[in-house]
Structure formats: structure tokens, C-alpha cells
Design a protein around this motif. Structure first.
Motif, PDB file in Angstrom:
ATOM      1  N   ALA A  38       0.850  -1.190   0.000  1.00 35.46           N
ATOM      2  CA  ALA A  38       0.000   0.000   0.000  1.00 35.46           C
ATOM      3  C   ALA A  38       0.888   1.243   0.000  1.00 35.46           C
ATOM      4  N   PRO A  39       0.422   2.319  -0.588  1.00 39.76           N
ATOM      5  CA  PRO A  39       1.229   3.540  -0.580  1.00 39.76           C
ATOM      6  C   PRO A  39       1.355   4.098   0.841  1.00 39.76           C
ATOM      7  N   SER A  40       2.514   4.661   1.127  1.00 40.87           N
ATOM      8  CA  SER A  40       2.761   5.262   2.438  1.00 40.87           C
ATOM      9  C   SER A  40       2.291   6.708   2.445  1.00 40.87           C
ATOM     10  N   GLU A  41       1.811   7.135   3.606  1.00 41.78           N
ATOM     11  CA  GLU A  41       1.449   8.543   3.797  1.00 41.78           C
ATOM     12  C   GLU A  41       2.675   9.369   4.146  1.00 41.78           C
ATOM     13  N   GLY A  42       3.647   8.728   4.764  1.00 39.99           N
ATOM     14  CA  GLY A  42       4.829   9.457   5.217  1.00 39.99           C
ATOM     15  C   GLY A  42       5.983   8.523   5.492  1.00 39.99           C
ATOM     16  N   LYS A  43       6.961   9.038   6.191  1.00 38.35           N
ATOM     17  CA  LYS A  43       8.197   8.311   6.462  1.00 38.35           C
ATOM     18  C   LYS A  43       7.966   7.023   7.254  1.00 38.35           C
ATOM     19  N   PHE A  44       7.008   7.034   8.171  1.00 39.20           N
ATOM     20  CA  PHE A  44       6.810   5.862   9.012  1.00 39.20           C
ATOM     21  C   PHE A  44       6.391   4.647   8.185  1.00 39.20           C
ATOM     22  N   GLY A  45       5.590   4.840   7.172  1.00 43.02           N
ATOM     23  CA  GLY A  45       5.200   3.733   6.306  1.00 43.02           C
ATOM     24  C   GLY A  45       6.401   3.089   5.642  1.00 43.02           C
ATOM     25  N   GLU A  46       7.336   3.909   5.196  1.00 40.75           N
ATOM     26  CA  GLU A  46       8.558   3.382   4.586  1.00 40.75           C
ATOM     27  C   GLU A  46       9.422   2.660   5.618  1.00 40.75           C
ATOM     28  N   LEU A  47       9.458   3.187   6.849  1.00 39.83           N
ATOM     29  CA  LEU A  47      10.223   2.535   7.909  1.00 39.83           C
ATOM     30  C   LEU A  47       9.664   1.150   8.232  1.00 39.83           C
ATOM     31  N   MET A  48       8.345   1.004   8.195  1.00 40.27           N
ATOM     32  CA  MET A  48       7.744  -0.310   8.461  1.00 40.27           C
ATOM     33  C   MET A  48       8.228  -1.335   7.446  1.00 40.27           C
ATOM     34  N   VAL A  49       8.345  -0.921   6.198  1.00 43.68           N
ATOM     35  CA  VAL A  49       8.839  -1.823   5.154  1.00 43.68           C
ATOM     36  C   VAL A  49      10.311  -2.141   5.399  1.00 43.68           C
ATOM     37  N   GLN A  50      11.109  -1.120   5.660  1.00 47.24           N
ATOM     38  CA  GLN A  50      12.545  -1.319   5.880  1.00 47.24           C
ATOM     39  C   GLN A  50      12.829  -2.216   7.083  1.00 47.24           C
ATOM     40  N   LYS A  51      12.010  -2.091   8.108  1.00 42.02           N
ATOM     41  CA  LYS A  51      12.222  -2.857   9.348  1.00 42.02           C
ATOM     42  C   LYS A  51      11.495  -4.198   9.341  1.00 42.02           C
ATOM     43  N   ASN A  52      10.866  -4.537   8.210  1.00 43.17           N
ATOM     44  CA  ASN A  52      10.155  -5.813   8.053  1.00 43.17           C
ATOM     45  C   ASN A  52       9.068  -6.034   9.096  1.00 43.17           C
ATOM     46  N   ALA A  53       8.299  -5.007   9.374  1.00 41.46           N
ATOM     47  CA  ALA A  53       7.153  -5.149  10.281  1.00 41.46           C
ATOM     48  C   ALA A  53       6.164  -6.126   9.648  1.00 41.46           C
ATOM     49  N   PRO A  54       5.481  -6.941  10.453  1.00 37.97           N
ATOM     50  CA  PRO A  54       4.479  -7.852   9.877  1.00 37.97           C
ATOM     51  C   PRO A  54       3.447  -7.035   9.097  1.00 37.97           C
ATOM     52  N   ASP A  55       3.100  -7.498   7.910  1.00 37.53           N
ATOM     53  CA  ASP A  55       2.172  -6.723   7.087  1.00 37.53           C
ATOM     54  C   ASP A  55       0.738  -6.801   7.634  1.00 37.53           C
ATOM     55  N   PHE A  56      -0.068  -5.854   7.227  1.00 42.33           N
ATOM     56  CA  PHE A  56      -1.430  -5.722   7.756  1.00 42.33           C
ATOM     57  C   PHE A  56      -2.300  -6.936   7.461  1.00 42.33           C
ATOM     58  N   LYS A  57      -2.133  -7.580   6.319  1.00 38.99           N
ATOM     59  CA  LYS A  57      -2.958  -8.755   6.025  1.00 38.99           C
ATOM     60  C   LYS A  57      -2.636  -9.901   6.976  1.00 38.99           C
ATOM     61  N   THR A  58      -1.384 -10.076   7.321  1.00 40.36           N
ATOM     62  CA  THR A  58      -1.000 -11.104   8.279  1.00 40.36           C
ATOM     63  C   THR A  58      -1.649 -10.828   9.632  1.00 40.36           C
ATOM     64  N   LEU A  59      -1.608  -9.578  10.066  1.00 40.05           N
ATOM     65  CA  LEU A  59      -2.193  -9.216  11.356  1.00 40.05           C
ATOM     66  C   LEU A  59      -3.712  -9.394  11.358  1.00 40.05           C
ATOM     67  N   PHE A  60      -4.381  -9.007  10.279  1.00 42.54           N
ATOM     68  CA  PHE A  60      -5.827  -9.217  10.197  1.00 42.54           C
ATOM     69  C   PHE A  60      -6.157 -10.709  10.237  1.00 42.54           C
ATOM     70  N   ARG A  61      -5.413 -11.503   9.477  1.00 42.77           N
ATOM     71  CA  ARG A  61      -5.648 -12.953   9.469  1.00 42.77           C
ATOM     72  C   ARG A  61      -5.449 -13.537  10.865  1.00 42.77           C
ATOM     73  N   GLN A  62      -4.413 -13.103  11.559  1.00 37.20           N
ATOM     74  CA  GLN A  62      -4.163 -13.583  12.916  1.00 37.20           C
ATOM     75  C   GLN A  62      -5.278 -13.181  13.878  1.00 37.20           C
ATOM     76  N   ALA A  63      -5.863 -12.020  13.671  1.00 39.02           N
ATOM     77  CA  ALA A  63      -6.990 -11.594  14.520  1.00 39.02           C
ATOM     78  C   ALA A  63      -8.141 -12.587  14.408  1.00 39.02           C
ATOM     79  N   VAL A  64      -8.370 -13.097  13.206  1.00 39.43           N
ATOM     80  CA  VAL A  64      -9.431 -14.081  12.978  1.00 39.43           C
ATOM     81  C   VAL A  64      -9.028 -15.442  13.550  1.00 39.43           C
ATOM     82  N   GLU A  65      -7.811 -15.870  13.254  1.00 37.83           N
ATOM     83  CA  GLU A  65      -7.363 -17.211  13.642  1.00 37.83           C
ATOM     84  C   GLU A  65      -7.095 -17.362  15.138  1.00 37.83           C
ATOM     85  N   LEU A  66      -6.610 -16.315  15.784  1.00 36.81           N
ATOM     86  CA  LEU A  66      -6.189 -16.409  17.183  1.00 36.81           C
ATOM     87  C   LEU A  66      -7.151 -15.759  18.169  1.00 36.81           C
ATOM     88  N   GLY A  67      -8.132 -15.047  17.662  1.00 37.05           N
ATOM     89  CA  GLY A  67      -9.063 -14.346  18.537  1.00 37.05           C
ATOM     90  C   GLY A  67     -10.476 -14.429  18.019  1.00 37.05           C
TER      91      GLY A  67
END
Length: 130
Positions: free
Chosen positions: A55-84
Motif C-alpha cells: 500500500a502507498p505510504s502517507e509518510g516516512k513511518f510507512g517506509e520505515l515499516m517496510v525497511q524494518k520488516n514489520a508484519p504486514d497488515f494482512k497477516t495481522l488481520f488474518r491472525q486476529a481471525v485465527e487467534l481471537g
């Protein structure tokens, strides 16, 4: 009184907003809260099977999430369903307008839902919008 139910409305297609919505939903779900996520407008196309999480970033933090390999939003949404206790409901109007067939959506999404039904589900909950 502790919050027991949250509803998250996701209409943005930007990395930071998708990520924050996913983090809030997944943490709430694994903490034992009832979570309902309503995907609409610019968020819906990211939940087609095989769609990019770039997804396009709004600012620097979005780019930092990619650089730091933060878990992507789809993984987190899927985990919300599977684990909660999370339900992810795509907006039926957004699907119709965009011409998206429900068979092409990620398997962890629930049934398409209209805004009227979502508002009914949101009664008594905290509602957050991203």
C-alpha cells in the motif's frame, strides 16, 4: 467498565492506516475482545486473493515499516481471525461498485455486509475508523 467489543471501520488504502487498524484489531482479538472489522472503499482491493500488501505510504513511518520488516497488515488481520474472536466483513456496496466477486476474496473474510447491518453489530461497541 472494560471494553469488551470493538468495531473497526477501514476505508483507507494507505499503509499506515491499514497497519494501525490491523494492529488494533489483532491485539484486541487476542486479548479476548469481540472484534468486528468492516472493510470498505480503498481498503477492499487489498483483500483480493494474492493482492499485494504494498500500500502507498502517507509518510516516512510507512517506509520505515517496510525497511524494518514489520508484519504486514494482512497477516495481522488474518491472525486476529485465527487467534481471537475477530470477524472481517467486506462492505457489500464497495464490492458491487468495484465489481469484485466474493469468490476472489481472502478466505478468512466473512460474508459481505451492508452498512446498516454493520451499524447494528456495532451497537454497544467502541468504533474506530482508519
Amino acid at each position: 467498565m472494560a471494553v469488551e467489543k470493538i468495531c473497526v471501520v477501514v476505508v483507507s488504502g494507505t499503509r499506515e492506516r491499514l497497519q494501525m487498524a490491523a494492529m488494533a484489531a489483532s491485539v484486541a482479538a487476542v486479548s479476548g475482545m469481540e472484534v468486528t472489522i468492516f472493510l470498505s472503499m480503498n481498503a477492499v482491493p487489498f483483500f483480493i486473493k494474492g493482492a499485494s500488501t504494498d500500500a502507498p505510504s502517507e509518510g516516512k513511518f510507512g517506509e520505515l515499516m517496510v525497511q524494518k520488516n514489520a508484519p504486514d497488515f494482512k497477516t495481522l488481520f488474518r491472525q486476529a481471525v485465527e487467534l481471537g474472536d475477530a470477524k472481517i466483513l467486506p462492505c457489500s456496496m464497495a464490492l458491487d461498485i468495484a465489481g469484485i466477486d466474493t469468490a476472489t476474496l481472502e478466505p478468512y473474510l466473512g460474508e459481505p455486509t451492508g452498512l446498516t447491518r454493520f451499524l447494528d453489530l456495532a451497537q454497544g461497541a467502541q468504533v474506530w475508523t482508519f
